[in-house]
Design an enzyme around this catalytic site. Structure first.
Site, PDB file in Angstrom:
ATOM      1  N   THR A  73     -13.967  -7.542   1.229  1.00 37.90           N
ATOM      2  CA  THR A  73     -12.509  -7.689   1.227  1.00 37.90           C
ATOM      3  C   THR A  73     -11.833  -6.430   1.738  1.00 37.90           C
ATOM      4  OG1 THR A  73     -12.579  -9.278  -0.591  1.00 37.90           O
ATOM      5  CG2 THR A  73     -10.497  -8.121  -0.234  1.00 37.90           C
ATOM      6  N   LYS A 119      -4.090   2.336  -1.105  1.00 38.43           N
ATOM      7  CA  LYS A 119      -5.166   2.543  -2.090  1.00 38.43           C
ATOM      8  C   LYS A 119      -6.002   1.274  -2.287  1.00 38.43           C
ATOM      9  CE  LYS A 119      -2.498   5.999  -4.711  1.00 38.43           C
ATOM     10  NZ  LYS A 119      -1.170   5.817  -4.068  1.00 38.43           N
ATOM     11  N   ASP A 138       9.226   6.932  -0.658  1.00 39.60           N
ATOM     12  CA  ASP A 138       9.119   6.177  -1.911  1.00 39.60           C
ATOM     13  C   ASP A 138      10.452   5.530  -2.254  1.00 39.60           C
ATOM     14  OD1 ASP A 138       6.441   6.845  -2.140  1.00 39.60           O
ATOM     15  OD2 ASP A 138       6.831   8.620  -3.359  1.00 39.60           O
ATOM     16  N   HIS A 198      -8.751  -1.322  -3.098  1.00 38.81           N
ATOM     17  CA  HIS A 198      -9.789  -1.281  -4.134  1.00 38.81           C
ATOM     18  C   HIS A 198     -10.211  -2.711  -4.440  1.00 38.81           C
ATOM     19  CE1 HIS A 198     -11.147   0.670  -8.207  1.00 38.81           C
ATOM     20  NE2 HIS A 198     -12.120   0.038  -7.588  1.00 38.81           N
TER      21      HIS A 198
END
Length: 240
Positions: free
Chosen positions: A68, A61, A10, A63
């Protein structure tokens, strides 16, 4: 054991990420690349990590509408990552589209990454859910999303270790659980709200533990990682 500890890179750029990797690669073999780092550095970073013989969890992640997500996931699979995730809240059709992409990759290449559904972020709690309109218990929502992920054919979920036992009881012990929000007793929680220790997470059945700042922000990252690994080893060998 080192493959069950995933260290989250991170950080904002490749230089910082590779400094961490160089310090840890002899004790940790699995690293997570998230949005901040991937959006800056792109696929070349994944190539660099894979060329070092490391495993990569690409944490984007996904969404969006099913088509797509399917197209994006195909591109991510071609990066040869070992694990990738999509939001389970995207619904059954999106989850199933992801499964079909994985199935096609298995037929085409003979291999594919672990694909996970993200349930409820560990930065959220019951109050957070209610603020965005959910009226059911957090654990109930996690259970629903885990069940839909399994029924779609995906490999497992990302969830708090607090929900691992519930997920395993519904989806079976082979259904993979990847658990962020892991902290040793002496570590700060930062912005995580649903946290557990490595010991408790493994006792509940977690398959992979994701740890970021307690390791990468430590003055001695290697020692910090070793402490996590020692606690994990202690659980599996019954010494803790």
């Amino acid at each position: 054991m080192s493959e069950r500890l995933i260290v989250a890179l991170d950080v904002s750029d490749k230089e910082k990420a590779m400094d961490i990797v160089e310090e840890l690669k002899d004790v940790v073999s699995f690293f997570k690349v998230g949005m901040e780092l991937f959006y800056r550095e792109g696929p070349k970073l994944i190539d660099d990590l894979k060329n070092l013989g490391l495993k990569v969890f690409l944490d984007l992640k996904l969404h969006d509408i099913p088509n797509t997500v399917a197209r994006a996931l195909k591109n991510l699979i071609d990066l040869e990552v070992d694990m990738v995730n999509i939001h389970a809240l995207g619904g059954k059709e999106m989850l199933r589209a992801a499964y079909l992409v994985k199935d096609e990759a298995l037929k085409r290449k003979g291999k594919a990454p672990i694909i996970l559904g993200v349930t409820v972020l560990t930065s959220m709690n019951q109050e957070s859910l209610e603020q965005v309109g959910f009226k059911i218990k957090l654990s109930q929502l996690v259970a629903i999303l885990a069940k839909e992920t399994k029924e779609a054919g995906l490999d497992g979920v990302v969830a708090s270790a607090q929900e691992v036992a519930l997920i395993k009881s519904i989806c079976g012990t082979e259904f993979i659980t990847v658990t962020p929000g892991i902290r040793r007793f002496e570590d700060a929680n930062f912005d995580q709200k649903r946290v557990l220790t490595p010991k408790k997470a493994l006792e509940l059945g977690a398959d992979y533990l994701v740890v970021g700042r307690p390791i990468i922000a430590a003055s001695n990252r290697r020692l910090a990682a070793q402490k996590y690994l020692e606690e994990m080893e202690g659980v599996l060998h019954g010494s803790l």
